[in-house]
Design a protein around this motif. Structure first.
Motif, PDB file in Angstrom:
ATOM      1  N   GLY A 147      42.600  56.005  36.098  1.00  0.00           N
ATOM      2  CA  GLY A 147      41.647  56.314  36.428  1.00  0.00           C
ATOM      3  C   GLY A 147      40.722  55.293  36.084  1.00  0.00           C
ATOM      4  O   GLY A 147      40.359  54.241  36.518  1.00  0.00           O
ATOM      5  N   GLY A 148      39.470  55.677  36.283  1.00  0.00           N
ATOM      6  CA  GLY A 148      38.460  54.786  36.241  1.00  0.00           C
ATOM      7  C   GLY A 148      37.336  54.368  37.793  1.00  0.00           C
ATOM      8  O   GLY A 148      37.478  55.695  38.553  1.00  0.00           O
ATOM      9  N   ALA A 149      37.387  53.841  37.696  1.00  0.00           N
ATOM     10  CA  ALA A 149      36.134  53.218  38.946  1.00  0.00           C
ATOM     11  C   ALA A 149      36.776  53.160  40.065  1.00  0.00           C
ATOM     12  O   ALA A 149      36.091  53.678  41.117  1.00  0.00           O
ATOM     13  CB  ALA A 149      35.228  51.756  38.540  1.00  0.00           C
ATOM     14  N   LEU A 150      38.060  52.897  40.156  1.00  0.00           N
ATOM     15  CA  LEU A 150      38.879  53.097  41.459  1.00  0.00           C
ATOM     16  C   LEU A 150      38.947  54.264  42.046  1.00  0.00           C
ATOM     17  O   LEU A 150      38.936  54.178  43.156  1.00  0.00           O
ATOM     18  CB  LEU A 150      40.062  51.816  40.870  1.00  0.00           C
ATOM     19  N   THR A 151      39.613  55.125  41.246  1.00  0.00           N
ATOM     20  CA  THR A 151      39.664  56.114  41.574  1.00  0.00           C
ATOM     21  C   THR A 151      38.375  57.426  41.611  1.00  0.00           C
ATOM     22  O   THR A 151      38.527  58.413  42.488  1.00  0.00           O
ATOM     23  CB  THR A 151      41.035  56.951  40.767  1.00  0.00           C
ATOM     24  N   ALA A 152      36.957  56.838  40.925  1.00  0.00           N
ATOM     25  CA  ALA A 152      36.285  58.580  40.310  1.00  0.00           C
ATOM     26  C   ALA A 152      36.175  59.515  39.406  1.00  0.00           C
ATOM     27  O   ALA A 152      36.065  60.352  40.198  1.00  0.00           O
ATOM     28  CB  ALA A 152      34.975  58.104  41.655  1.00  0.00           C
ATOM     29  N   SER A 153      37.229  58.803  38.694  1.00  0.00           N
ATOM     30  CA  SER A 153      37.726  59.734  37.750  1.00  0.00           C
ATOM     31  C   SER A 153      37.606  59.019  35.941  1.00  0.00           C
ATOM     32  O   SER A 153      37.282  57.474  36.319  1.00  0.00           O
ATOM     33  CB  SER A 153      39.084  60.610  38.141  1.00  0.00           C
ATOM     34  N   PRO A 154      37.662  60.014  34.891  1.00  0.00           N
ATOM     35  CA  PRO A 154      37.649  59.318  33.874  1.00  0.00           C
ATOM     36  C   PRO A 154      38.886  58.982  33.491  1.00  0.00           C
ATOM     37  O   PRO A 154      39.993  58.955  34.187  1.00  0.00           O
ATOM     38  CB  PRO A 154      37.944  61.401  32.904  1.00  0.00           C
ATOM     39  N   ARG A 155      38.548  57.540  32.554  1.00  0.00           N
ATOM     40  CA  ARG A 155      39.533  56.358  32.367  1.00  0.00           C
ATOM     41  C   ARG A 155      40.770  58.259  31.281  1.00  0.00           C
ATOM     42  O   ARG A 155      40.509  58.244  30.219  1.00  0.00           O
ATOM     43  CB  ARG A 155      38.806  55.916  31.960  1.00  0.00           C
TER      44      ARG A 155
END
Length: 440
Positions: free
Chosen positions: A98-106
């Motif tokens: 997750g995170g910025a790379l996938t625009a999803s919660p870490r």
């Protein structure tokens, strides 16, 4: 590769037994559990005796879609320098997604999860390994992991994947024969075939550990005696190449020193048996020499994003209760999800030992219910704080012992701020006065 000899994983619970054990040439310590300015006295004494100490990392996530974190790499490098280690080791795994790379919660797994054996994942892993190699002051070796689940549509066998990784990066390999056995039971993979495909001359050392089988699934527990099939794989490996080092891993359920020493001796016997077979065959290996190929271009952002989305979907299904991605075995994912939740409960109970005491028998079922759809986002200490905040926010108060709630609230307040609360009498009186006023 420097010869290490026979070793054992150093853990605080068995520090005395390790110091007293005869014939131990080296030890391995979990890097994240060491503070360079405050090394345990036991490790310092071992170093003074000339025993090699190797830091073994568990949190880099070299198989993840993101590039390795510079801070984690710096911490691993610092431990290698403080300990005077000849190498450092990590895992071929992803531990967060997750995170910025996938625009999803870490999300964090709190566990080592398998990397898909695809060309995309291999490109990402190779670039991540090169980044780590450039940041570390000593050689890096990476370990094959055990897996309860397998990715669909894989393009390479485990041996082929590891061979290409070593060939493209020059990285050394830490081969865990217990993990080869785990993948044999759980995935039907042939350990002899994997050994036959490996670049055996790239081996830095070998891990040996125990586990247990339940309902046809092998659990790599590191808390049980080393079984005969694992020792047989070690013998097979030693019949092909002389491993520079072999090490017993034990993380829990520690036996007495004599029993631990017996397991180390069983490892020596298995290696000697393999060496005798190799000598009888003329002492010749069957694996071609490892040659580092020219560095290929790094994985582009599109490749990393594809891998990141796939890993986030899998991890979300395991720790957040989202649907199982297409192609995965739902039963196996259920087993893995329960194992991850159980491990979280166990580790949080160790990181915050006051919680099982305060909650008593309610602790484990309450934590498992909390973990069903609330992934870990910031390590186990943060997980403990989030769990207590959830209990205070959602637990019914009817029939509850008010002392339990008060203790939980005090525990959370003590640890949730940037610094511990002051224990000076004036500050304590102010807090007590504030509580009285709030109740009114």
């Amino acid at each position: 590769m420097r010869r290490l000899g026979t070793g054992i994983g150093w853990r605080p619970e068995i520090a005395d037994a390790v110091e007293e054990m005869p014939g131990i040439d080296w030890v391995e310590a979990v890097s994240e559990n060491l503070c360079p300015g405050h090394l345990p006295d036991s490790l310092l004494r071992l170093r003074e005796r000339g025993v090699t100490v190797v830091p073994h990392g568990v949190s880099l996530g070299l198989g993840g879609a993101d590039r390795p974190d510079a801070g984690r790499l710096a911490a691993l490098a610092e431990r290698a320098e403080v300990l005077g280690s000849p190498l450092v080791t990590e895992h071929i795994a992803f531990v967060r997604a997750g995170g910025a790379l996938t625009a999803s919660p870490r999300m964090e797994a709190g566990h080592l999860l398998p990397v898909p054996r695809t060309r995309d994942a291999l490109d990402v892993l190779c670039e991540n390994v090169r980044i780590a190699q450039d940041a570390l002051p000593v050689p890096l070796a990476v370990e094959n992991i055990a897996a309860l689940v397998s990715w669909p549509d894989e393009e390479l066998t485990e041996g082929q994947f590891l061979y290409e990784l070593a060939d493209r990066t020059g990285v050394r390999l830490l081969i865990d024969v217990a993990n080869l056995h785990t993948n044999h039971v759980n995935q039907g993979e042939d350990p002899a075939r994997a050994l036959g495909e490996l670049p055996l001359e790239a081996i830095a050392y070998v891990h040996v550990a125990g586990g247990f089988e339940r309902d046809g699934v092998w659990h790599d527990s590191h808390a049980h005696p080393v079984p005969r099939p694992v020792l047989d794989i070690l013998t097979d490996l030693a019949s092909r190449v002389a491993p520079p080092g072999v090490l017993l891993e034990r993380d829990e359920n520690f036996p007495e020193g004599d029993e631990l020493h017996g397991e180390v001796e069983a490892i020596r016997v298995a290696v000697d048996k393999g060496r005798a077979a190799r000598m009888a065959a003329g002492g010749l290996g069957t694996t071609p020499r490892v040659s580092r190929t020219p560095a290929a271009a790094g994985a582009d952002d599109a490749v990393r994003q594809r891998l990141g989305l796939a890993q986030a979907a899998l991890l979300s299904a395991l720790v957040a209760g989202t649907p199982v991605p297409e192609g995965f075995d739902r039963v196996r994912l259920g087993v893995q999800a329960r194992a991850l939740a159980g491990k979280r409960a166990d580790v949080v109970g160790k990181v915050a030992p006051e919680l099982p005491v305060i909650l008593g028998a309610r602790y484990r079922p309450a934590f498992l219910a909390y973990a069903q759809d609330r992934p870990m986002t910031g390590g186990y200490r943060r997980d403990a704080l989030d769990f207590v905040a959830h209990v205070l926010r959602t637990a019914p108060t009817e029939g509850e012992n008010p002392g339990v709630r008060r203790e939980l609230r005090e525990w959370w307040l003590e640890r949730s701020g940037p610094v511990p609360r002051s224990t000076r009498p004036g500050a304590r009186l102010a807090r007590a006065t504030r509580r009285v006023l709030l109740r009114r």
